[in-house]
Design a protein around this motif. Structure first.
Motif, PDB file in Angstrom:
ATOM      1  N   UNK A  81       0.881  -1.165   0.000  1.00 39.73           N
ATOM      2  CA  UNK A  81       0.000   0.000   0.000  1.00 39.73           C
ATOM      3  C   UNK A  81       0.920   1.218   0.000  1.00 39.73           C
ATOM      4  N   UNK A  82       0.570   2.236  -0.763  1.00 39.87           N
ATOM      5  CA  UNK A  82       1.496   3.368  -0.907  1.00 39.87           C
ATOM      6  C   UNK A  82       1.808   4.050   0.423  1.00 39.87           C
ATOM      7  N   UNK A  83       0.861   3.990   1.387  1.00 42.27           N
ATOM      8  CA  UNK A  83       1.150   4.634   2.682  1.00 42.27           C
ATOM      9  C   UNK A  83       2.198   3.875   3.498  1.00 42.27           C
ATOM     10  N   UNK A  84       2.538   2.634   3.100  1.00 43.08           N
ATOM     11  CA  UNK A  84       3.580   1.867   3.789  1.00 43.08           C
ATOM     12  C   UNK A  84       4.945   1.985   3.106  1.00 43.08           C
ATOM     13  N   UNK A  85       5.003   2.738   2.017  1.00 40.98           N
ATOM     14  CA  UNK A  85       6.254   2.850   1.270  1.00 40.98           C
ATOM     15  C   UNK A  85       7.094   4.018   1.769  1.00 40.98           C
ATOM     16  N   UNK A  86       8.396   3.799   1.757  1.00 39.69           N
ATOM     17  CA  UNK A  86       9.342   4.888   2.017  1.00 39.69           C
ATOM     18  C   UNK A  86      10.449   4.810   0.975  1.00 39.69           C
ATOM     19  N   UNK A  87      11.041   5.960   0.692  1.00 36.10           N
ATOM     20  CA  UNK A  87      12.008   6.041  -0.398  1.00 36.10           C
ATOM     21  C   UNK A  87      13.373   6.516   0.075  1.00 36.10           C
ATOM     22  N   UNK A  88      14.388   6.073  -0.656  1.00 36.08           N
ATOM     23  CA  UNK A  88      15.753   6.584  -0.514  1.00 36.08           C
ATOM     24  C   UNK A  88      16.230   6.905  -1.928  1.00 36.08           C
ATOM     25  N   UNK A  89      16.905   8.037  -2.070  1.00 35.10           N
ATOM     26  CA  UNK A  89      17.332   8.500  -3.394  1.00 35.10           C
ATOM     27  C   UNK A  89      18.856   8.625  -3.432  1.00 35.10           C
ATOM     28  N   UNK A  90      19.455   8.084  -4.492  1.00 33.22           N
ATOM     29  CA  UNK A  90      20.912   8.118  -4.634  1.00 33.22           C
ATOM     30  C   UNK A  90      21.302   8.523  -6.048  1.00 33.22           C
ATOM     31  N   UNK A  91      22.484   9.140  -6.162  1.00 30.85           N
ATOM     32  CA  UNK A  91      23.050   9.469  -7.470  1.00 30.85           C
ATOM     33  C   UNK A  91      22.847  10.910  -7.858  1.00 30.85           C
ATOM     34  N   UNK A  92      22.810  11.139  -9.161  1.00 28.80           N
ATOM     35  CA  UNK A  92      22.606  12.482  -9.678  1.00 28.80           C
ATOM     36  C   UNK A  92      23.834  13.358  -9.616  1.00 28.80           C
ATOM     37  N   UNK A 111      15.675  16.165  -9.052  1.00 27.48           N
ATOM     38  CA  UNK A 111      14.450  16.958  -8.924  1.00 27.48           C
ATOM     39  C   UNK A 111      13.204  16.145  -9.274  1.00 27.48           C
ATOM     40  N   UNK A 112      13.253  15.372 -10.376  1.00 25.79           N
ATOM     41  CA  UNK A 112      12.072  14.597 -10.784  1.00 25.79           C
ATOM     42  C   UNK A 112      11.753  13.523  -9.741  1.00 25.79           C
ATOM     43  N   UNK A 113      12.785  12.926  -9.146  1.00 28.47           N
ATOM     44  CA  UNK A 113      12.562  11.899  -8.118  1.00 28.47           C
ATOM     45  C   UNK A 113      11.824  12.500  -6.924  1.00 28.47           C
ATOM     46  N   UNK A 114      12.308  13.626  -6.425  1.00 32.11           N
ATOM     47  CA  UNK A 114      11.660  14.275  -5.280  1.00 32.11           C
ATOM     48  C   UNK A 114      10.235  14.711  -5.613  1.00 32.11           C
ATOM     49  N   UNK A 115      10.065  15.295  -6.804  1.00 32.53           N
ATOM     50  CA  UNK A 115       8.764  15.788  -7.230  1.00 32.53           C
ATOM     51  C   UNK A 115       7.724  14.662  -7.291  1.00 32.53           C
ATOM     52  N   UNK A 116       8.090  13.556  -7.927  1.00 31.07           N
ATOM     53  CA  UNK A 116       7.140  12.450  -8.089  1.00 31.07           C
ATOM     54  C   UNK A 116       6.824  11.757  -6.774  1.00 31.07           C
ATOM     55  N   UNK A 117       7.823  11.572  -5.932  1.00 36.44           N
ATOM     56  CA  UNK A 117       7.585  10.923  -4.634  1.00 36.44           C
ATOM     57  C   UNK A 117       6.730  11.826  -3.746  1.00 36.44           C
ATOM     58  N   UNK A 125      13.267   9.082   3.165  1.00 37.70           N
ATOM     59  CA  UNK A 125      13.848   8.945   4.504  1.00 37.70           C
ATOM     60  C   UNK A 125      15.370   9.074   4.513  1.00 37.70           C
ATOM     61  N   UNK A 126      15.989   8.983   3.334  1.00 35.31           N
ATOM     62  CA  UNK A 126      17.446   9.138   3.243  1.00 35.31           C
ATOM     63  C   UNK A 126      17.817   9.437   1.799  1.00 35.31           C
ATOM     64  N   UNK A 127      18.925  10.136   1.623  1.00 32.87           N
ATOM     65  CA  UNK A 127      19.415  10.348   0.261  1.00 32.87           C
ATOM     66  C   UNK A 127      20.885  10.723   0.291  1.00 32.87           C
ATOM     67  N   UNK A 128      21.541  10.429  -0.812  1.00 28.83           N
ATOM     68  CA  UNK A 128      22.905  10.865  -1.061  1.00 28.83           C
ATOM     69  C   UNK A 128      22.938  11.208  -2.542  1.00 28.83           C
ATOM     70  N   UNK A 129      22.850  12.519  -2.822  1.00 26.44           N
ATOM     71  CA  UNK A 129      22.715  12.935  -4.214  1.00 26.44           C
ATOM     72  C   UNK A 129      23.627  14.113  -4.525  1.00 26.44           C
ATOM     73  N   UNK A 130      23.824  14.336  -5.823  1.00 29.22           N
ATOM     74  CA  UNK A 130      24.593  15.485  -6.286  1.00 29.22           C
ATOM     75  C   UNK A 130      26.092  15.296  -6.141  1.00 29.22           C
ATOM     76  N   UNK A 131      26.783  16.390  -6.120  1.00 28.81           N
ATOM     77  CA  UNK A 131      28.245  16.340  -6.031  1.00 28.81           C
ATOM     78  C   UNK A 131      28.867  16.029  -7.382  1.00 28.81           C
ATOM     79  N   UNK A 132      30.136  15.658  -7.362  1.00 29.45           N
ATOM     80  CA  UNK A 132      30.831  15.429  -8.635  1.00 29.45           C
ATOM     81  C   UNK A 132      31.435  14.026  -8.721  1.00 29.45           C
ATOM     82  N   UNK A 133      30.973  13.126  -7.852  1.00 27.83           N
ATOM     83  CA  UNK A 133      31.510  11.757  -7.878  1.00 27.83           C
ATOM     84  C   UNK A 133      30.390  10.746  -8.083  1.00 27.83           C
TER      85      UNK A 133
END
Length: 155
Positions: A81-92, A111-117, A125-133
């Motif tokens: 059920x969507x209310x039981x889902x949580x997301x973590x975003x990596x990369x970019x 941006x699209x990941x955050x917008x859609x979620x 609940x967690x993310x590691x995004x951006x930077x140059x590596x």
């Protein structure tokens, strides 16, 4: 110690399983969204290269808007059920600097990941995004745990 089945996730693909898996992928400007169902203890992950599908070629998980919808749909199909889902975003990460702000693919993918979620009310609940590596990530589908490592730049 659980014995995990292993899966390597290639760009433009996604993976969802009820069986515990350890999913590995390598990200540059691409983004991976890990979704985990805290009640059913199942998870899925995508790996997309570009933010939005322009309607020209196939509507594949190469595009963030398609990849995120497909990932959510697969988990709902398995009983989440969507209310039981949580997301973590990596990369970019902006690995290749072109100096052209329009080509900031990593930033647009994040941006699209955050917008859609956010639209679907799935908390990040967690993310590691951006930077140059780049990043190497390992996602445990049964616990939602993600281990990630920043990759050294090659000069």
């Amino acid at each position: 110690m659980n014995h995990y089945l292993q899966h390597f996730l290639y760009p433009s693909s996604l993976f969802v399983s009820k069986e515990p898996h350890l999913v590995k992928t390598i990200l540059g400007s691409c983004v991976a969204v890990c979704l985990w169902d805290s009640k059913l203890k199942i998870g899925g992950i995508n790996h997309f290269m570009l933010p939005t599908w322009n309607g020209n070629d196939l509507a594949s998980p190469k595009y963030g808007n398609i990849a995120i919808d497909k990932l959510i749909d697969r988990l709902l199909f398995l009983g989440s059920k969507s209310e039981n889902l949580q997301a973590k975003i990596f990369g970019g990460g902006e690995i290749m600097h072109t100096g052209n702000a329009k080509t900031m693919i990593g930033e647009r993918n994040i941006r699209i990941a955050h917008l859609m979620l956010d639209e679907r009310k799935i908390p990040v609940v967690a993310s590691s995004t951006g930077g140059s590596r780049g990043r190497k990530i390992i996602f445990f589908t049964d616990t939602g745990e993600v281990r990630h490592k920043l990759l050294d730049k090659k000069h």
